[in-house]
Motif scaffolding. Structure first.
Motif, PDB file in Angstrom:
ATOM      1  N   LEU A  80       7.714   5.442   2.953  1.00 25.22           N
ATOM      2  CA  LEU A  80       6.333   6.093   2.226  1.00 25.22           C
ATOM      3  C   LEU A  80       4.960   6.320   3.324  1.00 25.22           C
ATOM      4  O   LEU A  80       4.208   6.497   2.504  1.00 25.22           O
ATOM      5  CB  LEU A  80       6.497   3.969   2.928  1.00 25.22           C
ATOM      6  CG  LEU A  80       5.711   2.769   1.597  1.00 25.22           C
ATOM      7  CD1 LEU A  80       6.689   2.960   0.240  1.00 25.22           C
ATOM      8  CD2 LEU A  80       5.547   2.155   2.020  1.00 25.22           C
ATOM      9  N   LEU A 130      -0.377  13.432   1.338  1.00 18.44           N
ATOM     10  CA  LEU A 130       0.501  11.855   1.857  1.00 18.44           C
ATOM     11  C   LEU A 130       1.122  13.628   3.079  1.00 18.44           C
ATOM     12  O   LEU A 130       1.160  12.491   4.103  1.00 18.44           O
ATOM     13  CB  LEU A 130       1.766  11.025   1.145  1.00 18.44           C
ATOM     14  CG  LEU A 130       1.816  10.109   1.655  1.00 18.44           C
ATOM     15  CD1 LEU A 130       0.837   9.460   1.796  1.00 18.44           C
ATOM     16  CD2 LEU A 130       2.629   8.978   0.644  1.00 18.44           C
ATOM     17  N   TRP A 169      -1.166  14.067   5.440  1.00 20.40           N
ATOM     18  CA  TRP A 169      -2.258  13.490   6.016  1.00 20.40           C
ATOM     19  C   TRP A 169      -0.774  12.706   7.706  1.00 20.40           C
ATOM     20  O   TRP A 169      -2.237  12.930   8.311  1.00 20.40           O
ATOM     21  CB  TRP A 169      -2.199  12.042   5.603  1.00 20.40           C
ATOM     22  CG  TRP A 169      -2.898  10.504   5.970  1.00 20.40           C
ATOM     23  CD1 TRP A 169      -3.193  10.411   7.331  1.00 20.40           C
ATOM     24  CD2 TRP A 169      -4.340  10.755   5.208  1.00 20.40           C
ATOM     25  NE1 TRP A 169      -3.770   9.120   7.199  1.00 20.40           N
ATOM     26  CE2 TRP A 169      -4.457   9.181   5.900  1.00 20.40           C
ATOM     27  CE3 TRP A 169      -3.978  10.674   3.330  1.00 20.40           C
ATOM     28  CZ2 TRP A 169      -5.893   8.738   5.494  1.00 20.40           C
ATOM     29  CZ3 TRP A 169      -5.825   9.633   3.276  1.00 20.40           C
ATOM     30  CH2 TRP A 169      -6.002   8.663   4.463  1.00 20.40           C
ATOM     31  N   PRO A 216       4.827   9.166  16.114  1.00 24.07           N
ATOM     32  CA  PRO A 216       3.572   8.911  16.485  1.00 24.07           C
ATOM     33  C   PRO A 216       3.149   8.001  17.621  1.00 24.07           C
ATOM     34  O   PRO A 216       5.099   7.889  18.292  1.00 24.07           O
ATOM     35  CB  PRO A 216       2.826   7.275  15.931  1.00 24.07           C
ATOM     36  CG  PRO A 216       4.027   7.363  14.171  1.00 24.07           C
ATOM     37  CD  PRO A 216       4.649   8.974  14.971  1.00 24.07           C
ATOM     38  N   LEU A 263      -0.065   1.492  11.865  1.00 27.50           N
ATOM     39  CA  LEU A 263       0.834   2.760  10.930  1.00 27.50           C
ATOM     40  C   LEU A 263       1.398   1.333  10.403  1.00 27.50           C
ATOM     41  O   LEU A 263       1.756   1.344   9.142  1.00 27.50           O
ATOM     42  CB  LEU A 263       1.955   3.484  11.189  1.00 27.50           C
ATOM     43  CG  LEU A 263       0.716   4.894  12.275  1.00 27.50           C
ATOM     44  CD1 LEU A 263       1.827   5.965  13.137  1.00 27.50           C
ATOM     45  CD2 LEU A 263       0.047   5.893  10.871  1.00 27.50           C
ATOM     46  N   ARG A 280      -0.014  -0.448   7.481  1.00 24.48           N
ATOM     47  CA  ARG A 280      -0.529   0.810   6.523  1.00 24.48           C
ATOM     48  C   ARG A 280       0.908  -0.270   5.739  1.00 24.48           C
ATOM     49  O   ARG A 280       0.896  -0.140   3.845  1.00 24.48           O
ATOM     50  CB  ARG A 280      -0.385   1.988   6.688  1.00 24.48           C
ATOM     51  CG  ARG A 280      -1.350   2.674   7.258  1.00 24.48           C
ATOM     52  CD  ARG A 280      -1.084   4.122   7.281  1.00 24.48           C
ATOM     53  NE  ARG A 280      -2.454   4.798   8.308  1.00 24.48           N
ATOM     54  CZ  ARG A 280      -2.200   6.164   8.933  1.00 24.48           C
ATOM     55  NH1 ARG A 280      -1.539   6.862   8.328  1.00 24.48           N
ATOM     56  NH2 ARG A 280      -3.493   6.047   8.690  1.00 24.48           N
ATOM     57  N   PHE A 281       2.143  -0.043   6.084  1.00 26.48           N
ATOM     58  CA  PHE A 281       3.790  -0.281   5.594  1.00 26.48           C
ATOM     59  C   PHE A 281       3.191  -1.854   5.345  1.00 26.48           C
ATOM     60  O   PHE A 281       3.694  -1.944   3.954  1.00 26.48           O
ATOM     61  CB  PHE A 281       4.624   0.102   6.570  1.00 26.48           C
ATOM     62  CG  PHE A 281       6.206  -0.727   5.583  1.00 26.48           C
ATOM     63  CD1 PHE A 281       6.774  -0.366   4.710  1.00 26.48           C
ATOM     64  CD2 PHE A 281       5.597  -2.010   6.966  1.00 26.48           C
ATOM     65  CE1 PHE A 281       7.714  -0.959   4.534  1.00 26.48           C
ATOM     66  CE2 PHE A 281       6.886  -2.473   6.498  1.00 26.48           C
ATOM     67  CZ  PHE A 281       7.449  -2.786   5.531  1.00 26.48           C
ATOM     68  N   LEU A 336       0.834  -2.531   1.771  1.00 24.20           N
ATOM     69  CA  LEU A 336       1.533  -1.309   0.825  1.00 24.20           C
ATOM     70  C   LEU A 336       2.360  -2.448  -0.113  1.00 24.20           C
ATOM     71  O   LEU A 336       1.650  -2.590  -1.020  1.00 24.20           O
ATOM     72  CB  LEU A 336       1.701  -0.148   1.071  1.00 24.20           C
ATOM     73  CG  LEU A 336       1.539   0.862  -0.311  1.00 24.20           C
ATOM     74  CD1 LEU A 336      -0.295   0.785  -1.122  1.00 24.20           C
ATOM     75  CD2 LEU A 336       1.744   1.978  -0.182  1.00 24.20           C
ATOM     76  N   CYS A 337       3.397  -2.804   0.662  1.00 25.01           N
ATOM     77  CA  CYS A 337       4.092  -3.415   0.567  1.00 25.01           C
ATOM     78  C   CYS A 337       4.320  -4.825  -0.055  1.00 25.01           C
ATOM     79  O   CYS A 337       3.899  -5.025  -1.416  1.00 25.01           O
ATOM     80  CB  CYS A 337       5.492  -4.189   0.981  1.00 25.01           C
ATOM     81  SG  CYS A 337       5.944  -2.243   1.136  1.00 25.01           S
ATOM     82  N   MET A 380      -9.110   4.292   4.604  1.00 19.18           N
ATOM     83  CA  MET A 380      -8.723   5.479   3.962  1.00 19.18           C
ATOM     84  C   MET A 380      -7.215   6.251   3.047  1.00 19.18           C
ATOM     85  O   MET A 380      -7.470   5.929   2.051  1.00 19.18           O
ATOM     86  CB  MET A 380      -9.585   6.621   4.497  1.00 19.18           C
ATOM     87  CG  MET A 380     -10.306   6.934   4.719  1.00 19.18           C
ATOM     88  SD  MET A 380     -11.313   8.522   5.598  1.00 19.18           S
ATOM     89  CE  MET A 380     -10.654   8.754   7.422  1.00 19.18           C
ATOM     90  N   TRP A 381      -6.244   5.148   3.862  1.00 20.32           N
ATOM     91  CA  TRP A 381      -4.819   5.869   3.258  1.00 20.32           C
ATOM     92  C   TRP A 381      -5.167   4.923   2.130  1.00 20.32           C
ATOM     93  O   TRP A 381      -4.146   5.383   1.242  1.00 20.32           O
ATOM     94  CB  TRP A 381      -4.317   5.864   4.766  1.00 20.32           C
ATOM     95  CG  TRP A 381      -2.589   5.365   4.666  1.00 20.32           C
ATOM     96  CD1 TRP A 381      -2.085   7.053   4.694  1.00 20.32           C
ATOM     97  CD2 TRP A 381      -1.732   5.332   3.906  1.00 20.32           C
ATOM     98  NE1 TRP A 381      -0.655   6.754   4.561  1.00 20.32           N
ATOM     99  CE2 TRP A 381      -0.240   5.902   3.906  1.00 20.32           C
ATOM    100  CE3 TRP A 381      -1.751   3.616   3.317  1.00 20.32           C
ATOM    101  CZ2 TRP A 381       1.053   4.743   3.801  1.00 20.32           C
ATOM    102  CZ3 TRP A 381      -0.414   3.073   3.234  1.00 20.32           C
ATOM    103  CH2 TRP A 381       1.135   3.723   3.047  1.00 20.32           C
ATOM    104  N   LYS A 384      -6.315   5.209  -1.050  1.00 20.00           N
ATOM    105  CA  LYS A 384      -5.623   6.794  -1.600  1.00 20.00           C
ATOM    106  C   LYS A 384      -3.745   6.481  -2.026  1.00 20.00           C
ATOM    107  O   LYS A 384      -3.761   6.462  -3.196  1.00 20.00           O
ATOM    108  CB  LYS A 384      -5.009   7.770  -0.349  1.00 20.00           C
ATOM    109  CG  LYS A 384      -4.016   9.166  -1.089  1.00 20.00           C
ATOM    110  CD  LYS A 384      -3.329  10.056  -0.136  1.00 20.00           C
ATOM    111  CE  LYS A 384      -2.127  11.141  -0.366  1.00 20.00           C
ATOM    112  NZ  LYS A 384      -1.849  10.148  -2.034  1.00 20.00           N
ATOM    113  N   GLN A 385      -3.211   5.310  -1.183  1.00 19.05           N
ATOM    114  CA  GLN A 385      -2.323   4.572  -2.161  1.00 19.05           C
ATOM    115  C   GLN A 385      -2.398   3.258  -3.208  1.00 19.05           C
ATOM    116  O   GLN A 385      -1.053   3.516  -4.012  1.00 19.05           O
ATOM    117  CB  GLN A 385      -1.640   4.267  -0.944  1.00 19.05           C
ATOM    118  CG  GLN A 385      -1.327   5.665   0.043  1.00 19.05           C
ATOM    119  CD  GLN A 385      -0.214   6.436  -0.662  1.00 19.05           C
ATOM    120  OE1 GLN A 385      -0.614   7.391  -0.739  1.00 19.05           O
ATOM    121  NE2 GLN A 385       1.308   6.548  -0.905  1.00 19.05           N
TER     122      GLN A 385
END
Ligand SMILES: [Zn+2]
Lengths: 351, 426
Positions: free
Chosen positions: A202, A239, A242, A258, B320, B323-324, B327-328, B379-380, B383-384
């Motif tokens: 993802l 993506l 990024w 990371p 991070l 983010r996951f 989105l899910c 921002m991410w 984008k998604q």
């Protein structure tokens, strides 16, 4: 299965694309000027070449002995470094080639050294070394390519050897080997690509199997394999770019995941991936050049993972190859997908 | 150590390994440390009547200074690695050659000289045990010697005894104790587990032990990709209840190791499994209460993630992971419910963004990182997300993001340009 003619056509288009993409990725304004070099200090090219050449003489040292099971990988790293530095002629070709051939197993695959079991990782190194010397023809190409082809599984993935471990690294290595031997038609390329795409996460990155954590080394393998097969359209370049550009840390170096420390070897994996997806302008290239140069042992030659650590052949190769991708003056250009000098690749595909 | 006889070193090494099958840790010790620990070491030889005399003798004899074994921990002097490795390698390569020759004779049934063949076959058990001994010694010195791992697979896959497979797991654990990143040791485990899975159906105990081992190794060797990858691989064998147990059991560890991205990826994998399960999709329609269970699980995970982000300032892995999760959450839950759930959720994320971008006057680096991660997080998401939602967020916080980016990470301003272009507003 793939139609042979279709594959050849695809190949030609791919090479053209490659030439173009290199032109696009390095517009003039990104070239590193002479003035920067003075500030950044220079690459100790002579010392690095000397360092590589002396490793061979130290093969009875305990460090070398404990690594003897992957000596053929080491030979590829060292010899490619020498070629990029323009010093390959200092090596006795005949000795290297006959030793490489002595690592071949009756199955057609290569071991990491004489008498060791074959594995696809060592098989690619053997092919790459022969390619450097323009000696691919000493191989029984049918036999070697059949060995690699039999490692493909039903779902398109590749095992590393007959014991069955699956990894996208092996997909890259198999596709790269077969492409260099011009035998891609021996496998199901469509399925191989589908498997690689199934390892996309993802976050835009790729792991070693479906659902595995994104890792710059695995990303290089997946992107390299997709570039070789002309299938980069499966990638969301923004993506992935990024994620990759977030690998650059304050010192200018790149990490592979990371929160990890920067490491010279990722200069290669992250950078070549960024070039293949045309997003290399998303990182600060001058700072990266400085980071790599800071990792040199200027006196005795060799490059380490981080400034002031001990040097080794693996990081020396990735440092020099990284600088080559950054168009550092005086170095031969290296191909980001095949990890061989561009002139070697041209000799194979344009002749 | 020049006068040390390599083959007697190897014998001694194998003798120690055989006499203590419970050895669970191997390490290499520099001679300077060695002298200190040897004083208190228990003698490896049969008891002697005079202990004083004995310890004097060990100082004189280089072989006695080569190994140290106590409480099932084995130390090997760095001085003997080289001769010991050479001896183990030669012994191994020699037996391997003979073993493969005999196996070839057997499989090809070259019955030219029947006596010779039967002689060769009768030596097979002895050769097999030699191979197992020498490859074990070799792998405890050179963990990624692939040929040595391979021939072990060759030997045991011809046997019916399932206990042999458990012995292989033990050897691999021992190798991982001195080299936790050894690729071949992890690969060998997966091969063994697949073989066990083919022979018995209940993997519950095996999976539990494997997960425990990966956890133990991750404790000592941080951000170990191979250990966590092994743990992720186990997920595909887990039942739904095991997945939930793992999520709960791993939570405290994750909270204490917020910089370990691999650990958060492991959670990503587990959380994703709760979505992929066809049972879940089925249940959403047929059994809404079961679906609520997953809804609750995801909601709790989001709350927990926010708590960590606010407690540990400037940790990339935490952002991070968010983010996951976000989105899910939007795709699988918020979007499917009636009402304005997505907007409510996004509004709460923008609050998180704002609270994370205030940098105290006495500027700390961590707070700057926090602000950067918060800005790139939003921002991410833009984008998604789809164009409409992206544009909405942009209208709400666009200016603030621009301000933060130009202040803490001007080199990332191209990402802002990219995001603006994506949602159609130049
Ligand atoms: Zn490295």
């Amino acid at each position: 299965m793939w139609d042979v003619n279709e594959l050849w056509m695809q190949f030609e288009i791919m090479i053209l694309n490659k030439g173009e993409s290199i032109l696009i990725t390095f517009p003039k304004q990104f070239l590193i000027g002479e003035s920067c070099l003075i500030i950044m200090g220079e690459l100790a090219a002579e010392q690095h070449a000397k360092y590589i050449l002396t490793i061979e003489k130290k093969k009875d040292d305990v460090e070398s002995v404990l690594m003897e099971h992957l000596r053929i990988n080491g030979a590829y790293w060292g010899l490619t470094t020498l070629d990029i530095l323009g010093k390959l002629s200092a090596v006795d070709q005949e000795t290297v080639i006959s030793w490489v051939m002595s690592c071949q197993h009756e199955s057609g695959g290569f071991g990491g050294n004489e008498g060791h079991d074959p594995h696809v990782l060592y098989t690619l190194s053997a092919i790459q070394i022969l390619a450097l010397f323009n000696k691919i023809e000493v191989l029984d190409i049918e036999k070697v390519s059949s060995y690699v082809a039999t490692l493909q599984n039903e779902d398109g993935s590749f095992s590393g050897d007959k014991w069955g471990e699956i990894d996208t690294r092996f997909s890259y290595v198999a596709l790269c080997s077969l492409a260099l031997l011009k035998k891609l038609y021996k496998i199901n390329v469509e399925k191989a690509v589908r498997y690689i795409v199934s390892c996309k996460n993802l976050d835009g990155g790729f792991g070693c199997t479906p659902g595995a954590e994104s890792h710059a080394g695995q990303i290089f393998c997946c992107i390299g394999a997709l570039a070789i097969t002309g299938c980069l359209h499966h990638v969301d370049k923004d993506l992935l770019g990024w994620w990759l550009c977030e690998r650059q840390v304050k010192s200018g170096g790149l990490n592979g995941r990371p929160e990890k420390l920067p490491d010279v070897c990722y200069s290669w994996w992250v950078l070549s991936s960024l070039i293949m997806i045309d997003r290399v302008h998303w990182i600060d290239k001058e700072k990266l050049v400085k980071f790599i140069l800071d990792c040199q042992d200027k006196e005795n030659g060799g490059i380490s993972d981080r400034p002031d650590d001990a040097v080794d052949v693996f990081h020396t190769y990735f440092g020099v190859a990284g600088l080559s991708l950054l168009e550092y003056p005086g170095l031969k250009a290296i191909d980001p997908a095949y990890a061989l000098p561009v002139d070697v690749i041209n000799r194979i595909f344009l002749n | 150590m020049n006068n040390t006889d390599p083959s007697s070193l190897l014998h001694k090494f194998q003798f120690i390994l055989d006499s203590d099958p419970l050895i669970d840790e191997v390490g290499f010790v520099h001679p300077s440390q060695f002298a200190a620990i040897s004083d208190s070491s228990i003698s490896l030889d049969p008891p002697s009547s005079d202990d004083n005399l004995k310890s004097k003798a060990s100082e004189a004899n280089p072989i006695d200074m080569a190994f140290w074994c106590r409480d099932h921990k084995l130390g090997i002097s760095t001085h003997v690695i080289h001769p010991l490795y050479n001896a183990a390698k030669h012994a191994f390569m020699f037996s391997l050659k003979q073993y493969r020759m005999v196996v070839d004779l057997h499989t090809n049934k070259v019955v030219l000289d029947t006596d010779n063949v039967s002689n060769a076959l009768s030596s097979l058990p002895a050769l097999e045990s030699e191979i197992m001994n020498h490859s074990r010694a070799l792998l405890l010195l050179s963990c990624d010697f692939g040929t040595a791992w391979n021939c072990r697979k060759e030997v045991i896959s011809k046997k019916e005894d399932i206990m042999l497979y458990f012995d292989e797991l033990k050897l691999s654990t021992l190798v991982l104790s001195y080299s936790p990143k050894s690729e071949r040791a992890w690969i060998h485990r997966r091969w063994v587990i697949k073989m066990i899975a083919g022979k018995c159906t209940d993997l519950h105990e095996v999976l539990k032990n494997e997960s425990e081992l990966a956890k133990r190794i991750a404790e000592k060797s941080k951000m170990n990709y191979r250990a966590w990858n092994h743990r992720c691989w186990l997920v595909s064998y887990m039942s739904e209840s095991q997945i939930i147990d793992e999520l709960i059991n791993n939570r405290d560890w994750a909270g204490l190791n917020v910089a370990d991205n691999s650990c958060f990826h492991y959670r990503t994998r587990l959380m994703t499994r709760t979505l992929d399960d066809s049972r879940y999709k089925q249940d959403a329609i047929e059994n809404p209460s079961h679906a609520t269970k997953f809804y609750q699980l995801w909601k709790e995970e989001l709350t927990w993630s926010e708590t960590l982000i606010k407690r540990y300032i400037g940790r990339e892995s935490l952002w991070l992971y968010r983010r996951f999760l976000s989105l899910c959450w939007i795709k699988h839950f918020a979007d499917r419910m009636c009402g304005d759930n997505v907007n409510l959720f996004l509004d709460s994320e923008l609050l998180l963004f704002r609270s994370s971008t205030t940098i105290p006057d006495n500027v700390f680096e961590d707070y700057e990182s926090q602000a950067m991660f918060a800005a790139t997080y939003v921002m991410w998401l833009i984008k998604q997300l789809d164009e409409f939602r992206g544009l909405e967020i942009q209208q709400k916080v666009g200016e603030e993001i621009e301000e933060v980016v130009s202040k803490v990470c001007p080199n990332k301003s191209f990402l802002w340009d990219l995001v603006r272009m994506k949602s159609g507003r130049q």
